[in-house]
Design an enzyme around this catalytic site. Sequence first.
Site, PDB file in Angstrom:
ATOM      1  N   LYS A  39      36.924 -11.817   4.642  1.00 19.95           N
ATOM      2  CA  LYS A  39      35.533 -11.472   4.339  1.00 19.95           C
ATOM      3  C   LYS A  39      35.445 -10.206   3.485  1.00 19.95           C
ATOM      4  O   LYS A  39      34.668 -10.137   2.542  1.00 19.95           O
ATOM      5  CB  LYS A  39      34.730 -11.270   5.640  1.00 19.95           C
ATOM      6  CG  LYS A  39      34.637 -12.529   6.489  1.00 19.95           C
ATOM      7  CD  LYS A  39      33.922 -12.273   7.807  1.00 19.95           C
ATOM      8  CE  LYS A  39      34.711 -11.408   8.769  1.00 19.95           C
ATOM      9  NZ  LYS A  39      35.956 -11.992   9.249  1.00 19.95           N
TER      10      LYS A  39
ATOM     11  N   GLY B  35      37.973  -5.508  11.109  1.00 17.25           N
ATOM     12  CA  GLY B  35      38.924  -4.846  10.207  1.00 17.25           C
ATOM     13  C   GLY B  35      38.895  -5.611   8.907  1.00 17.25           C
ATOM     14  O   GLY B  35      39.349  -6.749   8.853  1.00 17.25           O
ATOM     15  N   HIS B  36      38.293  -5.046   7.889  1.00 19.59           N
ATOM     16  CA  HIS B  36      38.133  -5.736   6.608  1.00 19.59           C
ATOM     17  C   HIS B  36      38.975  -5.017   5.550  1.00 19.59           C
ATOM     18  O   HIS B  36      38.839  -3.818   5.360  1.00 19.59           O
ATOM     19  CB  HIS B  36      36.651  -5.778   6.207  1.00 19.59           C
ATOM     20  CG  HIS B  36      35.802  -6.552   7.183  1.00 19.59           C
ATOM     21  ND1 HIS B  36      34.450  -6.685   7.078  1.00 19.59           N
ATOM     22  CD2 HIS B  36      36.148  -7.260   8.293  1.00 19.59           C
ATOM     23  CE1 HIS B  36      33.985  -7.441   8.069  1.00 19.59           C
ATOM     24  NE2 HIS B  36      35.002  -7.781   8.826  1.00 19.59           N
TER      25      HIS B  36
ATOM     26  N   THR C  26      33.537 -12.762  20.936  1.00 24.13           N
ATOM     27  CA  THR C  26      33.041 -11.392  20.910  1.00 24.13           C
ATOM     28  C   THR C  26      31.633 -11.392  21.512  1.00 24.13           C
ATOM     29  O   THR C  26      31.137 -12.443  21.934  1.00 24.13           O
ATOM     30  CB  THR C  26      33.094 -10.799  19.486  1.00 24.13           C
ATOM     31  OG1 THR C  26      32.864  -9.384  19.565  1.00 24.13           O
ATOM     32  CG2 THR C  26      32.048 -11.439  18.556  1.00 24.13           C
TER      33      THR C  26
ATOM     34  N   GLN D 238      33.805 -10.728  12.355  1.00 25.18           N
ATOM     35  CA  GLN D 238      34.337 -11.799  13.214  1.00 25.18           C
ATOM     36  C   GLN D 238      34.116 -13.175  12.547  1.00 25.18           C
ATOM     37  O   GLN D 238      34.085 -13.230  11.326  1.00 25.18           O
ATOM     38  CB  GLN D 238      33.724 -11.756  14.617  1.00 25.18           C
ATOM     39  CG  GLN D 238      34.152 -10.545  15.437  1.00 25.18           C
ATOM     40  CD  GLN D 238      33.371  -9.277  15.136  1.00 25.18           C
ATOM     41  OE1 GLN D 238      32.173  -9.270  15.156  1.00 25.18           O
ATOM     42  NE2 GLN D 238      34.060  -8.181  14.857  1.00 25.18           N
TER      43      GLN D 238
ATOM     44  N   ASP E  38      39.064 -12.610  10.359  1.00 23.48           N
ATOM     45  CA  ASP E  38      40.174 -12.287   9.455  1.00 23.48           C
ATOM     46  C   ASP E  38      40.378 -13.331   8.365  1.00 23.48           C
ATOM     47  O   ASP E  38      41.501 -13.567   7.915  1.00 23.48           O
ATOM     48  CB  ASP E  38      41.481 -12.096  10.243  1.00 23.48           C
ATOM     49  CG  ASP E  38      41.361 -11.020  11.298  1.00 23.48           C
ATOM     50  OD1 ASP E  38      40.606 -10.054  11.065  1.00 23.48           O
ATOM     51  OD2 ASP E  38      41.994 -11.144  12.353  1.00 23.48           O
TER      52      ASP E  38
ATOM     53  N   GLY F 131      46.849  -4.228  15.035  1.00 24.29           N
ATOM     54  CA  GLY F 131      48.239  -4.464  14.631  1.00 24.29           C
ATOM     55  C   GLY F 131      48.887  -5.636  15.354  1.00 24.29           C
ATOM     56  O   GLY F 131      50.073  -5.904  15.189  1.00 24.29           O
TER      57      GLY F 131
ATOM     58  N   SER G 123      40.270 -17.838  -3.354  1.00 29.54           N
ATOM     59  CA  SER G 123      40.989 -16.568  -3.430  1.00 29.54           C
ATOM     60  C   SER G 123      42.486 -16.850  -3.405  1.00 29.54           C
ATOM     61  O   SER G 123      42.967 -17.631  -2.588  1.00 29.54           O
ATOM     62  CB  SER G 123      40.587 -15.696  -2.247  1.00 29.54           C
ATOM     63  OG  SER G 123      41.469 -14.607  -2.116  1.00 29.54           O
TER      64      SER G 123
ATOM     65  N   LYS H 293      43.477 -17.404   0.778  1.00 24.95           N
ATOM     66  CA  LYS H 293      44.894 -17.434   1.150  1.00 24.95           C
ATOM     67  C   LYS H 293      45.558 -18.788   0.880  1.00 24.95           C
ATOM     68  O   LYS H 293      46.489 -19.175   1.587  1.00 24.95           O
ATOM     69  CB  LYS H 293      45.062 -16.994   2.622  1.00 24.95           C
ATOM     70  CG  LYS H 293      44.455 -15.610   2.877  1.00 24.95           C
ATOM     71  CD  LYS H 293      44.820 -14.996   4.189  1.00 24.95           C
ATOM     72  CE  LYS H 293      46.052 -14.165   4.117  1.00 24.95           C
ATOM     73  NZ  LYS H 293      46.213 -13.247   5.272  1.00 24.95           N
TER      74      LYS H 293
HETATM   75  P1  GDP Z   1      38.456  -9.999   7.199  1.00 22.27           P
HETATM   76  O1  GDP Z   1      38.449  -9.415   8.572  1.00 22.27           O
HETATM   77  O2  GDP Z   1      37.825 -11.347   7.161  1.00 22.27           O
HETATM   78  O3  GDP Z   1      37.887  -9.080   6.156  1.00 22.27           O
HETATM   79  O4  GDP Z   1      39.994 -10.228   6.836  1.00 22.27           O
HETATM   80  P2  GDP Z   1      41.192  -9.166   7.059  1.00 22.27           P
HETATM   81  O5  GDP Z   1      41.100  -8.122   6.013  1.00 22.27           O
HETATM   82  O6  GDP Z   1      41.273  -8.744   8.472  1.00 22.27           O
HETATM   83  O7  GDP Z   1      42.452 -10.129   6.842  1.00 22.27           O
HETATM   84  C1  GDP Z   1      42.653 -10.832   5.653  1.00 22.27           C
HETATM   85  C2  GDP Z   1      43.992 -10.398   5.041  1.00 22.27           C
HETATM   86  O8  GDP Z   1      44.355 -11.280   4.017  1.00 22.27           O
HETATM   87  C3  GDP Z   1      43.931  -9.034   4.389  1.00 22.27           C
HETATM   88  O9  GDP Z   1      45.168  -8.404   4.523  1.00 22.27           O
HETATM   89  C4  GDP Z   1      43.653  -9.359   2.919  1.00 22.27           C
HETATM   90  O10 GDP Z   1      44.137  -8.367   2.034  1.00 22.27           O
HETATM   91  C5  GDP Z   1      44.424 -10.627   2.765  1.00 22.27           C
HETATM   92  N1  GDP Z   1      43.885 -11.593   1.806  1.00 22.27           N
HETATM   93  C6  GDP Z   1      42.578 -11.857   1.496  1.00 22.27           C
HETATM   94  N2  GDP Z   1      42.500 -12.886   0.620  1.00 22.27           N
HETATM   95  C7  GDP Z   1      43.780 -13.268   0.368  1.00 22.27           C
HETATM   96  C8  GDP Z   1      44.359 -14.309  -0.433  1.00 22.27           C
HETATM   97  O11 GDP Z   1      43.674 -15.089  -1.077  1.00 22.27           O
HETATM   98  N3  GDP Z   1      45.731 -14.398  -0.406  1.00 22.27           N
HETATM   99  C9  GDP Z   1      46.521 -13.579   0.315  1.00 22.27           C
HETATM  100  N4  GDP Z   1      47.818 -13.761   0.284  1.00 22.27           N
HETATM  101  N5  GDP Z   1      46.003 -12.596   1.082  1.00 22.27           N
HETATM  102  C10 GDP Z   1      44.650 -12.457   1.115  1.00 22.27           C
HETATM  103  P1  IMO Z   2      37.004  -9.298  11.606  1.00 21.09           P
HETATM  104  O1  IMO Z   2      35.606  -8.853  11.229  1.00 21.09           O
HETATM  105  C1  IMO Z   2      39.554 -11.318  14.483  1.00 21.09           C
HETATM  106  C2  IMO Z   2      38.471 -10.931  18.707  1.00 21.09           C
HETATM  107  C3  IMO Z   2      39.403 -10.156  19.601  1.00 21.09           C
HETATM  108  C4  IMO Z   2      39.189 -10.902  20.900  1.00 21.09           C
HETATM  109  C5  IMO Z   2      37.689 -11.214  20.869  1.00 21.09           C
HETATM  110  C6  IMO Z   2      36.819 -10.235  21.624  1.00 21.09           C
HETATM  111  O2  IMO Z   2      38.063  -8.413  11.108  1.00 21.09           O
HETATM  112  O3  IMO Z   2      37.190 -10.726  11.246  1.00 21.09           O
HETATM  113  P2  IMO Z   2      36.002  -7.755  21.105  1.00 21.09           P
HETATM  114  O4  IMO Z   2      36.778  -6.492  20.888  1.00 21.09           O
HETATM  115  O5  IMO Z   2      35.120  -8.113  19.962  1.00 21.09           O
HETATM  116  O6  IMO Z   2      35.269  -7.785  22.406  1.00 21.09           O
HETATM  117  O7  IMO Z   2      37.132  -8.907  21.237  1.00 21.09           O
HETATM  118  O8  IMO Z   2      37.335 -11.219  19.502  1.00 21.09           O
HETATM  119  N1  IMO Z   2      37.998 -10.203  17.498  1.00 21.09           N
HETATM  120  C7  IMO Z   2      38.424 -10.451  16.265  1.00 21.09           C
HETATM  121  N2  IMO Z   2      39.381 -11.285  15.815  1.00 21.09           N
HETATM  122  N3  IMO Z   2      38.819 -10.591  13.611  1.00 21.09           N
HETATM  123  C8  IMO Z   2      37.847  -9.762  14.037  1.00 21.09           C
HETATM  124  O9  IMO Z   2      37.014  -9.116  13.194  1.00 21.09           O
HETATM  125  C9  IMO Z   2      37.639  -9.635  15.428  1.00 21.09           C
HETATM  126  N4  IMO Z   2      36.792  -8.905  16.184  1.00 21.09           N
HETATM  127  C10 IMO Z   2      37.011  -9.263  17.451  1.00 21.09           C
HETATM  128  O10 IMO Z   2      40.729 -10.242  19.159  1.00 21.09           O
HETATM  129  O11 IMO Z   2      39.880 -12.122  20.877  1.00 21.09           O
HETATM  130 MG    MG Z   3      39.743  -8.591   9.957  1.00 20.29          MG
END
Ligand code: GDP
Ligand code: IMO
Ligand code: MG
Length: 430
Positions: free
Chosen positions: A16, A40-41, A239, A224, A13, A302, A413, A331
């Site tokens: 990416k 979740g991207h 994971t 991840q 998270d 969530g 970013s 961020k």
């Molecule tokens: P990922 O799994 O690495 O793709 O990241 P996620 O999408 O799960 O979580 C990143 C969250 O931060 C998302 O809600 C993005 O929209 C948000 N985000 C990404 N870059 C920035 C940033 O530079 N600033 C802020 N405030 N939010 C960001």
């Molecule tokens: P993105 O790509 C954050 C975490 C789960 C748990 C562990 C194992 O959005 O960054 P799993 O379901 O993979 O067996 O769970 O890994 N986890 C993540 N945490 N971002 C993710 O993906 C994750 N994918 C799995 O919360 O701790």
């Molecule tokens: Mg994510």
Amino acid sequence: MANVAVVGSQWGDEGKGKIVDWLSSRADVVVRFQGGHNAGHTLVINGVTYKLSLLPSGVVRPGKLSVIGNGVVVDPWALLREIETLRGQGVEITPETLVVAENCSLILPLHSAVDKAREEARGVNKIGTTGRGIGPAYEDKVARRAIRLCDLADEAVLADKVEQLLFHHNALLRGLGAAELDGAELLAQLKDVAPKILPYAGVVWHRLDEAKRQGKRILFEGAQGAMLDVDHGTYPFVTSSNTVAGNAAAGSGMGPGAVGYVLGITKAYTTRVGSGPFPTELLDAVGEKIGERGREFGTVTGRKRRCGWFDAVMVRQAIKTGGITGIALTKLDVLDGFEELKVCTGYKLDGQVIQHLPAGQTAQAAVEPVYETFEGWSESTRGARSWADLPATAIKYIRRIEELIEAPVTLLSTSPERDDTILMKDPFQD
Ligand code: GDP
Ligand code: IMO
Ligand code: MG
């Protein structure tokens, strides 16, 4: 001209999706190589939010080829649902724009059932998985009993494989006193989904080789993060795949030379979702404030993400173990308005200061962070699009991070929006 791999350098998270979407304007092909719909991207483009789990984050840009590599575990029902959702948002996805490796292993309904049941049984020791069946699907893959996408096209083999798979799973279920699975039902489900998913199946290694020969630019999208890597992460709270960029080659069918530049996506602080050690976690009002300002809730489940200060020891370790060339710091805007900021520069363990995260579970839980304190900034960095727009104290924070992690910040970013991104160095031109 190097291909680029984008990987997470913390616990996922990191942003990416946003960075892959932004960089994909410079790429021709975007490839997922590991993980599954546990990812979740999030992309935000002109105020519109797209949430992607299996589809590569280049999918929203017309004219790009999206590839799901053999290293990904694919839930065909989840993929079809995601395609429909994206289509509903006006994104065109066809077998011309999306190819799924015919040799990828499938996630079946039984895998998420096993995942959830096991988590429940572990009680307080649960890993906190996403419940998507990722672990059980990878287990079946390495145990050589997985059903793969290509098997859906081969009716004779499919029935046989279902039988072998359930021979294993039903033995376990019997042992647990649970209801056994019905092979005929699973077979019917697979036969139903086959014609819907098979049009996307393709020979990914060949398509990527063709792209390479045509001089096309390939962008690999990790899921991840380094600390969730099954080898290098906080095992067993990880994971079930290698999340490091080295897996881009094996997970897509390209050789070890597939990747040139490895871009580690790194949050300006730290978050983690699920259980496991987290040395810089803040269980106080500061942690709450970071979570609120950063909207730290999981994209997939969530769940509230745990928040803490930036951990330079951990990120440096991720850079070394994953071969990260430079980082995209994301961020930064979330840290606006904090009077002071802290960065972890070492761990205290048994009266000594150490510079790495030890492998043992007990030691990982026991390390205490040693902090360096920084003056914060009151100005807003949100939406900044040039280095010159940043307050001097923010620049100082970034420069010190670069020093501590031993890698340069090549991208910055400053909001979720695609274009609120500052490029210092183009990774494709490295
Ligand atoms: P990922 O799994 O690495 O793709 O990241 P996620 O999408 O799960 O979580 C990143 C969250 O931060 C998302 O809600 C993005 O929209 C948000 N985000 C990404 N870059 C920035 C940033 O530079 N600033 C802020 N405030 N939010 C960001
Ligand atoms: P993105 O790509 C954050 C975490 C789960 C748990 C562990 C194992 O959005 O960054 P799993 O379901 O993979 O067996 O769970 O890994 N986890 C993540 N945490 N971002 C993710 O993906 C994750 N994918 C799995 O919360 O701790
Ligand atoms: Mg994510």
